[in-house]
Design a protein around this motif. Sequence first.
Motif, short mmCIF file in Angstrom:
data_model
loop_
_atom_site.label_atom_id
_atom_site.label_comp_id
_atom_site.label_asym_id
_atom_site.label_seq_id
_atom_site.Cartn_x
_atom_site.Cartn_y
_atom_site.Cartn_z
N ARG A 180 0.84 -1.21 0.00
CA ARG A 180 0.00 0.00 0.00
C ARG A 180 0.87 1.25 0.00
O ARG A 180 0.52 2.24 -0.62
CB ARG A 180 -0.95 0.00 1.20
CG ARG A 180 -2.01 -1.10 1.11
CD ARG A 180 -2.80 -1.19 2.35
NE ARG A 180 -1.88 -1.62 3.42
CZ ARG A 180 -2.20 -1.73 4.69
NH1 ARG A 180 -3.40 -1.44 5.09
NH2 ARG A 180 -1.31 -2.14 5.56
N LEU A 181 1.99 1.20 0.69
CA LEU A 181 2.92 2.32 0.70
C LEU A 181 3.51 2.53 -0.68
O LEU A 181 3.61 3.65 -1.17
CB LEU A 181 4.04 2.07 1.72
CG LEU A 181 5.11 3.15 1.84
CD1 LEU A 181 4.50 4.47 2.29
CD2 LEU A 181 6.19 2.71 2.80
N GLU B 69 2.16 1.92 -3.45
CA GLU B 69 1.14 2.46 -4.35
C GLU B 69 1.01 3.97 -4.28
O GLU B 69 0.66 4.61 -5.26
CB GLU B 69 -0.22 1.82 -4.04
CG GLU B 69 -0.32 0.38 -4.43
CD GLU B 69 -1.64 -0.24 -4.01
OE1 GLU B 69 -2.55 0.50 -3.57
OE2 GLU B 69 -1.76 -1.47 -4.12
N ILE B 70 1.29 4.57 -3.12
CA ILE B 70 1.05 6.00 -2.95
C ILE B 70 2.30 6.86 -3.13
O ILE B 70 2.19 8.07 -3.29
CB ILE B 70 0.38 6.32 -1.59
CG1 ILE B 70 1.28 5.91 -0.44
CG2 ILE B 70 -0.97 5.66 -1.51
CD1 ILE B 70 0.79 6.35 0.92
N LEU B 71 3.47 6.24 -3.09
CA LEU B 71 4.71 7.01 -3.22
C LEU B 71 4.93 7.48 -4.65
O LEU B 71 4.63 6.77 -5.61
CB LEU B 71 5.91 6.17 -2.79
CG LEU B 71 6.05 5.92 -1.31
CD1 LEU B 71 7.21 4.98 -1.05
CD2 LEU B 71 6.24 7.21 -0.54
N VAL B 72 5.45 8.70 -4.79
CA VAL B 72 5.84 9.26 -6.08
C VAL B 72 7.25 9.81 -5.94
O VAL B 72 7.73 10.06 -4.84
CB VAL B 72 4.88 10.37 -6.57
CG1 VAL B 72 3.49 9.83 -6.81
CG2 VAL B 72 4.85 11.54 -5.60
N LYS C 224 7.51 14.12 -9.22
CA LYS C 224 6.13 13.80 -8.79
C LYS C 224 5.51 12.72 -9.66
O LYS C 224 4.31 12.55 -9.70
CB LYS C 224 5.23 15.04 -8.78
CG LYS C 224 5.78 16.22 -8.02
CD LYS C 224 6.01 15.90 -6.56
CE LYS C 224 6.41 17.15 -5.81
NZ LYS C 224 7.72 17.11 -5.26
N PRO D 190 5.52 8.55 -11.34
CA PRO D 190 5.45 7.20 -10.79
C PRO D 190 6.83 6.60 -10.53
O PRO D 190 7.82 7.00 -11.12
CB PRO D 190 4.71 6.42 -11.89
CG PRO D 190 5.02 7.17 -13.14
CD PRO D 190 5.12 8.62 -12.74
#
Length: 68
Positions: A17-18, A20-23, A28, A30
């Motif tokens: 889950r972490l 998935e949200i990191l950029v 900024k 993927p």
Amino acid sequence: MTETPNQTGEAVAVDPRLLEILVCPVTKGPLRYDRAAGELVSENAGLAYPIRDGIPIMLPDEARRLSD
């Protein structure tokens, strides 16, 4: 949990889950998880951010430059 090797080669869990949200903090954009290297890769920035003890180190100064 996803596992990545730490500095001693032992597998360390990384919360998907972490991931998935990191950029990338620079673009900024993927990130791609490189499980074998234990890094989050930003193709756009040309940087690979290390994961140490299951924690992504999202500092550009700590990132490895991708070779051309």
